[in-house]
Write a protein that holds these residues in place. Structure first.
Motif, PDB file in Angstrom:
ATOM      1  N   PRO A  47      -1.489   2.100 -22.064  1.00 11.71           N
ATOM      2  CA  PRO A  47      -2.161   2.649 -21.662  1.00 11.71           C
ATOM      3  C   PRO A  47      -1.721   3.902 -21.834  1.00 11.71           C
ATOM      4  O   PRO A  47      -0.609   3.599 -21.475  1.00 11.71           O
ATOM      5  CB  PRO A  47      -2.350   1.802 -20.236  1.00 11.71           C
ATOM      6  N   ALA A  48      -2.563   4.531 -21.503  1.00 15.11           N
ATOM      7  CA  ALA A  48      -2.103   6.253 -22.289  1.00 15.11           C
ATOM      8  C   ALA A  48      -2.335   6.622 -20.443  1.00 15.11           C
ATOM      9  O   ALA A  48      -2.531   5.816 -19.512  1.00 15.11           O
ATOM     10  CB  ALA A  48      -3.944   6.818 -22.903  1.00 15.11           C
ATOM     11  N   THR A  49      -1.694   8.281 -20.212  1.00 17.68           N
ATOM     12  CA  THR A  49      -0.923   8.202 -18.893  1.00 17.68           C
ATOM     13  C   THR A  49      -1.999   9.465 -19.346  1.00 17.68           C
ATOM     14  O   THR A  49      -2.532  10.586 -19.579  1.00 17.68           O
ATOM     15  CB  THR A  49       0.413   9.496 -19.212  1.00 17.68           C
ATOM     16  N   ILE A  50      -2.768   9.510 -18.387  1.00 19.78           N
ATOM     17  CA  ILE A  50      -3.991   9.644 -17.185  1.00 19.78           C
ATOM     18  C   ILE A  50      -4.061  10.785 -16.762  1.00 19.78           C
ATOM     19  O   ILE A  50      -3.528  10.615 -15.364  1.00 19.78           O
ATOM     20  CB  ILE A  50      -5.305   9.097 -17.114  1.00 19.78           C
ATOM     21  N   HIS A  51      -4.359  12.771 -17.376  1.00 18.75           N
ATOM     22  CA  HIS A  51      -3.877  13.528 -16.633  1.00 18.75           C
ATOM     23  C   HIS A  51      -5.056  14.196 -16.119  1.00 18.75           C
ATOM     24  O   HIS A  51      -5.835  14.580 -16.231  1.00 18.75           O
ATOM     25  CB  HIS A  51      -3.049  14.430 -17.184  1.00 18.75           C
ATOM     26  N   ASP A  52      -5.550  13.532 -14.932  1.00 17.73           N
ATOM     27  CA  ASP A  52      -6.804  13.251 -14.324  1.00 17.73           C
ATOM     28  C   ASP A  52      -7.048  14.303 -12.861  1.00 17.73           C
ATOM     29  O   ASP A  52      -7.436  14.177 -11.796  1.00 17.73           O
ATOM     30  CB  ASP A  52      -7.231  12.513 -13.767  1.00 17.73           C
ATOM     31  N   PHE A  53      -6.655  15.585 -13.309  1.00 15.94           N
ATOM     32  CA  PHE A  53      -6.546  17.204 -12.277  1.00 15.94           C
ATOM     33  C   PHE A  53      -6.552  17.838 -13.042  1.00 15.94           C
ATOM     34  O   PHE A  53      -5.730  18.831 -14.450  1.00 15.94           O
ATOM     35  CB  PHE A  53      -5.357  16.206 -11.835  1.00 15.94           C
ATOM     36  N   GLY A  54      -6.067  19.535 -12.587  1.00 18.42           N
ATOM     37  CA  GLY A  54      -6.862  20.215 -12.508  1.00 18.42           C
ATOM     38  C   GLY A  54      -5.331  20.922 -12.460  1.00 18.42           C
ATOM     39  O   GLY A  54      -5.689  21.344 -10.773  1.00 18.42           O
ATOM     40  N   GLY A  55      -5.460  21.995 -12.059  1.00 19.53           N
ATOM     41  CA  GLY A  55      -4.671  23.527 -11.759  1.00 19.53           C
ATOM     42  C   GLY A  55      -2.993  23.663 -11.306  1.00 19.53           C
ATOM     43  O   GLY A  55      -2.427  24.203 -10.506  1.00 19.53           O
ATOM     44  N   PHE A  56      -2.391  22.829 -12.220  1.00 19.51           N
ATOM     45  CA  PHE A  56      -1.273  22.110 -11.288  1.00 19.51           C
ATOM     46  C   PHE A  56       0.366  22.535 -12.946  1.00 19.51           C
ATOM     47  O   PHE A  56      -0.785  23.221 -14.108  1.00 19.51           O
ATOM     48  CB  PHE A  56      -0.741  20.674 -11.393  1.00 19.51           C
ATOM     49  N   PHE A 111       1.007  -1.178  -0.042  1.00 22.75           N
ATOM     50  CA  PHE A 111      -0.018  -0.378  -0.180  1.00 22.75           C
ATOM     51  C   PHE A 111       0.783   1.226  -0.185  1.00 22.75           C
ATOM     52  O   PHE A 111       1.925   0.694   0.843  1.00 22.75           O
ATOM     53  CB  PHE A 111      -1.189   0.115   1.025  1.00 22.75           C
ATOM     54  N   VAL A 112       1.248   1.951  -1.375  1.00 25.27           N
ATOM     55  CA  VAL A 112       1.478   3.193  -0.940  1.00 25.27           C
ATOM     56  C   VAL A 112       0.253   4.475  -0.867  1.00 25.27           C
ATOM     57  O   VAL A 112      -1.112   4.867  -1.601  1.00 25.27           O
ATOM     58  CB  VAL A 112       2.035   3.085  -2.080  1.00 25.27           C
ATOM     59  N   SER A 113       1.127   5.503  -0.836  1.00 25.10           N
ATOM     60  CA  SER A 113      -0.195   7.171  -0.417  1.00 25.10           C
ATOM     61  C   SER A 113       0.338   7.887  -1.330  1.00 25.10           C
ATOM     62  O   SER A 113       1.999   8.347  -1.671  1.00 25.10           O
ATOM     63  CB  SER A 113       0.227   7.499   1.042  1.00 25.10           C
ATOM     64  N   HIS A 114      -0.092   8.625  -2.671  1.00 33.21           N
ATOM     65  CA  HIS A 114       0.368   9.262  -3.329  1.00 33.21           C
ATOM     66  C   HIS A 114      -0.130  10.424  -3.611  1.00 33.21           C
ATOM     67  O   HIS A 114       0.791  11.223  -4.371  1.00 33.21           O
ATOM     68  CB  HIS A 114      -0.137   8.547  -4.548  1.00 33.21           C
ATOM     69  N   GLY A 115      -0.195  11.254  -2.170  1.00 42.35           N
ATOM     70  CA  GLY A 115      -1.163  11.857  -2.544  1.00 42.35           C
ATOM     71  C   GLY A 115      -0.978  13.403  -3.098  1.00 42.35           C
ATOM     72  O   GLY A 115      -2.280  13.133  -3.898  1.00 42.35           O
ATOM     73  N   SER A 116      -0.394  14.045  -3.590  1.00 41.16           N
ATOM     74  CA  SER A 116      -0.770  14.992  -4.537  1.00 41.16           C
ATOM     75  C   SER A 116       0.062  14.541  -5.746  1.00 41.16           C
ATOM     76  O   SER A 116       1.236  14.039  -5.681  1.00 41.16           O
ATOM     77  CB  SER A 116      -0.054  16.549  -3.863  1.00 41.16           C
ATOM     78  N   PRO A 117      -0.497  15.533  -6.763  1.00 40.31           N
ATOM     79  CA  PRO A 117       0.369  15.291  -8.542  1.00 40.31           C
ATOM     80  C   PRO A 117       1.552  15.613  -8.269  1.00 40.31           C
ATOM     81  O   PRO A 117       2.787  15.042  -8.763  1.00 40.31           O
ATOM     82  CB  PRO A 117      -0.805  15.330  -9.622  1.00 40.31           C
ATOM     83  N   MET A 118       1.397  16.508  -7.525  1.00 38.61           N
ATOM     84  CA  MET A 118       2.452  17.439  -7.859  1.00 38.61           C
ATOM     85  C   MET A 118       4.262  16.427  -6.372  1.00 38.61           C
ATOM     86  O   MET A 118       5.655  16.650  -7.056  1.00 38.61           O
ATOM     87  CB  MET A 118       3.343  18.633  -6.732  1.00 38.61           C
ATOM     88  N   LEU A 119       3.931  15.050  -6.026  1.00 40.65           N
ATOM     89  CA  LEU A 119       5.120  13.784  -5.417  1.00 40.65           C
ATOM     90  C   LEU A 119       6.266  13.791  -7.077  1.00 40.65           C
ATOM     91  O   LEU A 119       6.960  13.744  -6.139  1.00 40.65           O
ATOM     92  CB  LEU A 119       4.137  12.885  -5.005  1.00 40.65           C
ATOM     93  N   ALA A 120       5.631  14.261  -7.996  1.00 37.02           N
ATOM     94  CA  ALA A 120       5.807  13.414  -9.390  1.00 37.02           C
ATOM     95  C   ALA A 120       7.267  13.871 -10.158  1.00 37.02           C
ATOM     96  O   ALA A 120       7.965  14.228 -10.195  1.00 37.02           O
ATOM     97  CB  ALA A 120       5.080  13.619 -10.301  1.00 37.02           C
ATOM     98  N   LEU A 121       7.264  15.973  -9.183  1.00 34.12           N
ATOM     99  CA  LEU A 121       8.341  16.599  -9.649  1.00 34.12           C
ATOM    100  C   LEU A 121       8.726  17.363  -7.986  1.00 34.12           C
ATOM    101  O   LEU A 121      10.302  17.314  -7.950  1.00 34.12           O
ATOM    102  CB  LEU A 121       7.619  18.092 -10.012  1.00 34.12           C
ATOM    103  N   GLN A 122       7.866  17.594  -6.979  1.00 32.83           N
ATOM    104  CA  GLN A 122       8.509  18.246  -6.090  1.00 32.83           C
ATOM    105  C   GLN A 122       9.260  17.509  -4.494  1.00 32.83           C
ATOM    106  O   GLN A 122       8.563  16.339  -4.003  1.00 32.83           O
ATOM    107  CB  GLN A 122       7.266  18.747  -5.300  1.00 32.83           C
TER     108      GLN A 122
END
Length: 261
Positions: free
Chosen positions: A61-70, A8-19
């Motif tokens: 599988p495509a990469t889904i960017h299921d968020f906004g405002g980033f 089990f992992v906690s993925h947090g905000s999408p910004m985890l990929a960058l920040q």
């Protein structure tokens, strides 16, 4: 072959990929700490279906960017892992054997609950990945049963990951810094969950919503905690929980990760 743990992992905000953060650095080392899987099965908080789980058969599988405002840099990320349709059909057969109906999606891609942590764990995108949905409205016991139906897969070199967040109340997000301290209602819930998991208190965990401190405040809806119960079930009866990581981001997102073995 020794069985893989389930994770089990906690993925947090999408910004985890960058920040940069402790959770990001943990995930960057997690893939190398595990035996290399043949393929990865992810149950993400960001794919829910009605009545029964759905299985993705996508070959690419495509990469889904299921968020906004980033930032644009986040939308530019593409995670080009191959799909695993044969593994998907194997999972479907195991569900059927357990009396669990499933549906199939020919094209479902990877949402950020999947590609964000995997882009850190397996940055070369060289392990096939497929997703299985959560069931909207079903609770912890039902999702543990979903995992239990797939328990033999970890003995076959397949890695089952539940991706959610140990705490997840974005209504309480007020622009806090990534390293903001956790309020008491977050830290007490995190400690209660850790103690119950390490004690193997199965009954209490399934009843967490009534028994854990501030459970509803930490999870106004359950979808971000349900992947933990899938991972717990997929490890099989009697599996032990091991805390792999604990930290908090933005005050309200406990980023704990667990292995079940």
């Amino acid at each position: 072959m020794s069985p893989l743990p389930t994770i089990f992992v906690s993925h947090g905000s999408p910004m985890l990929a960058l920040q940069d953060s402790p959770a990001r650095r943990f995930l960057q080392g997690l893939g190398e700490s595990l035996p290399r899987p043949k393929a990865i099965i992810v149950f993400s908080a960001h794919w829910e279906t009605m009545n029964a789980p759905a299985i993705s058969l996508a070959e690419q599988p495509a990469t889904i960017h299921d968020f906004g405002g980033f930032p644009k840099a986040l939308f530019d990320i593409q995670y080009h892992a191959a799909g695993a349709p044969e593994v998907a059909e194997q999972a479907a057969a195991l569900f059927a054997a357990a009396g669990i109906a499933v549906s199939r999606s020919a094209q479902r891609g990877l949402d950020h609950g999947t590609w964000v942590p995997l882009s850190l764990m397996y940055p070369q995108a060289d392990v096939p990945v497929m997703q299985i949905s959560l069931v909207r409205g079903a609770g912890p016991a039902a999702h543990e049963m979903l995992g239990r139906a797939l328990a033999q897969l970890r003995h076959e070199g397949l890695l089952v990951i539940g991706s959610g967040s140990l705490t997840h109340n974005l209504y309480e997000f007020r622009g806090q810094a990534v390293d903001a301290p956790a309020p008491t209602w977050v830290s007490e819930f995190e400690v209660w969950m850790r103690e119950r998991l390490e004690e193997g208190d199965h009954a209490a965990l399934l009843e967490y919503r009534n028994r854990a401190p501030s459970a509803v405040q930490n999870h106004p809806t359950e979808e971000h905690l349900l992947p933990l119960f899938v991972a717990m079930g997929a490890a099989g009866a009697g599996a032990k929980a091991q805390l792999l990581h604990t930290s908090v981001e933005h005050g309200v997102l406990a980023m704990d990760a667990y292995a079940f073995n």
